[in-house]
Write a protein that holds these residues in place. Structure first.
Motif, PDB file in Angstrom:
ATOM      1  N   SER A 159      60.499  64.603  47.197  1.00  0.00           N
ATOM      2  CA  SER A 159      60.267  63.451  46.554  1.00  0.00           C
ATOM      3  C   SER A 159      59.846  62.639  47.096  1.00  0.00           C
ATOM      4  O   SER A 159      59.195  61.869  47.724  1.00  0.00           O
ATOM      5  N   THR A 160      59.430  61.131  46.335  1.00  0.00           N
ATOM      6  CA  THR A 160      59.168  59.645  46.558  1.00  0.00           C
ATOM      7  C   THR A 160      60.313  59.454  47.505  1.00  0.00           C
ATOM      8  O   THR A 160      60.123  58.768  48.512  1.00  0.00           O
ATOM      9  N   THR A 161      62.046  59.427  47.185  1.00  0.00           N
ATOM     10  CA  THR A 161      62.483  58.800  47.841  1.00  0.00           C
ATOM     11  C   THR A 161      63.349  59.076  49.258  1.00  0.00           C
ATOM     12  O   THR A 161      62.767  58.726  50.158  1.00  0.00           O
ATOM     13  N   HIS A 162      62.899  60.866  49.173  1.00  0.00           N
ATOM     14  CA  HIS A 162      62.898  61.353  50.196  1.00  0.00           C
ATOM     15  C   HIS A 162      61.254  60.831  51.342  1.00  0.00           C
ATOM     16  O   HIS A 162      61.878  61.084  52.676  1.00  0.00           O
ATOM     17  N   PHE A 163      60.136  60.662  50.699  1.00  0.00           N
ATOM     18  CA  PHE A 163      59.497  60.091  51.369  1.00  0.00           C
ATOM     19  C   PHE A 163      59.818  59.206  52.217  1.00  0.00           C
ATOM     20  O   PHE A 163      59.148  58.630  53.403  1.00  0.00           O
TER      21      PHE A 163
END
Length: 578
Positions: free
Chosen positions: A545-549
């Motif tokens: 996901s974007t947050t994890h990235f």
């Protein structure tokens, strides 16, 4: 008794004609008859004595001839007769010179006649009982259909083949084709070609008997005397009293020899041995080229007297080392001097041999008659049929093979035609079933849906009509092919045998067309729900996901900055010691 002469013309060196010569070298010709003037004038014969030089560019013999003639003419009392005689001598000088040149040059070629009773050559070399016609083989010799293996490549082997009857001609020529092959660089022992008064069936001299009366041409492979002069070809004569010198490879008894390597050649080696006018000549083809006439000179023995009648033979032997000695052909020719008539073939066979051959023929004829009677008793239904009907000629066999091939093609085409009929029937049933089904659906749905069903029906019917038309075209093509094959098979058709190739090409083309149409038909009529489709790939899950990235990027940045700071501190601490 066999007599043999020197190895060629001798040479005399030194100024024999006058003192202080420059060492001229010239051959001494054979003695010739002395030249004389006319007998009517009673001049004494004047023999010719050779001098090394002549006058005015004439040869020595011709110059001396002219001087002798002129002196003889001047000795006469009659001046007129002397003048006429001298003029005649001068006119006859060119003729004498030409005769001398002709005598010293190449003699007229002898007449050659092939002698099949003293020859063998493949294929079909041996008979059913394993024997070679007119030849006898002994020892380890193995005759086959296309050659005779005198000795196999095994240790201590001996073998030979000899003619069964003596030759009755004085001069002869033999052409022998053979192979000597072995695994090693050195082979043993060798091969020998014989012309002897008696058959040397077995013995220690290259597989044949010693103390022969005749001549042997030895192809010696092994170097017994250690002089490194083998493989070599040696001509050895014998009067029936000499023992062959094995330890010295016959060098002390050789009349002539040459060094030739005849082992492991790409092509068969050929030897041409000629005995004509008491001169034995050996020519060799080394086997480097397929040219059968590419001979080169090997050896020559002059003034050699051989037995008037003798046996031809070829033998070979192996020792501690072994080679395969294979003879492919042995061809014998009778040589007759020009102007002499060859003996009549009927006179060549003695009366005793004629009676013997006649008795053998009658014996074989009686056995054949008995076998015929036994066959007729065992097969009474075959009586009255000619024997030629049991065998077919080459042309009959070829025609039979052509017709059998055409029959097989005809059957295959019929089978294909039946399959097309089955496909056509299935298409008709399919059209009927689809038409009925669409009619039922159209009857139950009113309005616009009925119109759509009617359109679909028209499309399907049109498609099936196209299919039927293509199938009919295929049937017509098959019919043309069948008629074409039938025309070729008919024996009375004009030009049928000559146009067979074109017919086969047409049949092949028609078969390709039928195959292509069938494949197109199968692909076109395959139901839509049965057409192969590529499987749909499942949806890929979202692993990041974007947050994890962004978290991952931040952590990597912190680690990188920490590493840089640690590296700087280490470098600063290291500089304090300098």
């Amino acid at each position: 008794m066999t007599h043999w002469g020197g190895r060629g013309r001798q040479e005399r060196r030194g100024g024999a004609g006058r003192p202080g010569g420059r060492g001229l070298s010239f051959p001494v010709p054979a003695p010739r008859a002395a030249l004389t003037c006319r007998p009517a004038l009673n001049f004494a014969p004047q023999p010719i004595r050779q001098r090394p030089v002549g006058r005015a560019g004439l040869p020595v013999a011709e110059s001396k001839m002219a001087v002798s003639m002129q002196r003889g003419c001047q000795a006469g009392g009659n001046v007129l007769w002397a003048a006429l005689l001298c003029l005649g001598c001068r006119l006859l000088l060119p003729a004498g010179a030409s005769s001398l040149g002709a005598a010293g040059g190449v003699a007229a070629q002898p007449h050659r006649r092939f002698e099949y009773k003293y020859s063998f050559k493949g294929p079909h070399l041996v008979q059913a009982d394993g024997s070679v016609p007119f030849w006898a083989h002994t020892g380890n010799a193995i005759p086959s259909a296309d050659q005779i293996r005198i000795t196999p490549s095994l240790k201590s082997q001996r073998g030979s083949v000899w003619t069964k009857t003596k030759s009755i001609f004085e001069y002869w020529e033999v052409e022998v084709t053979f192979r000597v092959t072995g695994r090693g660089r050195i082979g043993a022992d060798g091969l020998a070609i014989w012309f002897t008064e008696g058959q040397g069936l077995e013995g220690p001299v290259f597989g044949a008997a010693d103390t022969w009366n005749g001549v042997g041409i030895f192809f010696d492979s092994f170097d017994n005397d250690g002089k490194k002069n083998n493989p070599s070809i040696i001509v050895v004569g014998n009067n029936g009293k000499l023992l062959y010198d094995h330890q010295n490879d016959g060098s002390t008894q050789a009349l002539a020899s040459c060094q030739r390597d005849f082992r492991n050649k790409p092509y068969p080696v050929r030897a041409k041995i000629t005995y004509y006018q008491k001169t034995l000549t050996v020519m060799i083809n080394n086997g480097f080229t397929p040219d059968k006439e590419d001979y080169e000179f090997c050896a020559k023995v002059e003034n050699m007297i051989l037995p008037l009648q003798g046996y031809f033979g070829i033998s070979a032997a192996t020792g501690g080392l072994a080679d395969d000695h294979d003879v492919l052909s042995f061809l014998t020719f009778q040589l007759t001097e020009p102007g002499k008539e060859a003996p009549i073939p009927d006179a060549e066979i003695p009366e005793q041999d004629k009676e013997k051959y006649q008795e053998e023929f009658e014996h074989f004829q009686q056995e054949l008659d008995k076998k015929k009677e036994e066959f007729q008793k065992d097969h009474p239904d075959m009586q009255g049929q000619p024997a030629d009907d049991f065998y077919e000629t080459v042309s009959d066999r070829e025609l039979r093979q052509i017709f059998e091939g055409q029959n097989r093609i005809h059957l295959e085409i019929k089978q294909l035609n039946r399959q097309l009929d089955m496909i056509l029937d299935e298409q008709r049933r399919y059209v009927s079933a689809v038409t009925e089904e669409i009619a039922k659906r159209g009857a139950g749905i009113p309005g616009q849906q009925g119109q759509v069903s009617q359109q679909e029906l028209d499309t399907i019917v049109k498609t099936q009509e196209d299919v039927l038309r293509q199938v009919n075209e295929m049937r017509n093509s098959m019919g043309d092919t069948l008629r074409l094959v039938s025309g070729v098979q008919h024996p009375g058709s004009a030009g049928g045998l000559y146009e067979t190739t074109q017919h086969f090409n047409d049949i092949k083309e028609h078969l390709h067309i039928v195959k292509r149409d069938i494949e197109h038909l199968v692909q076109r009529n395959m139901p839509s729900n049965e057409k192969p489709k590529c499987p749909e790939l499942p949806p890929f899950p979202s692993c990041l996901s974007t947050t994890h990235f962004f978290i991952f990027v931040a952590v990597q940045t912190v680690l990188f900055i920490g590493y840089i700071m640690y590296r700087s501190q280490q470098e600063a601490a290291a500089k304090k010691f300098f």
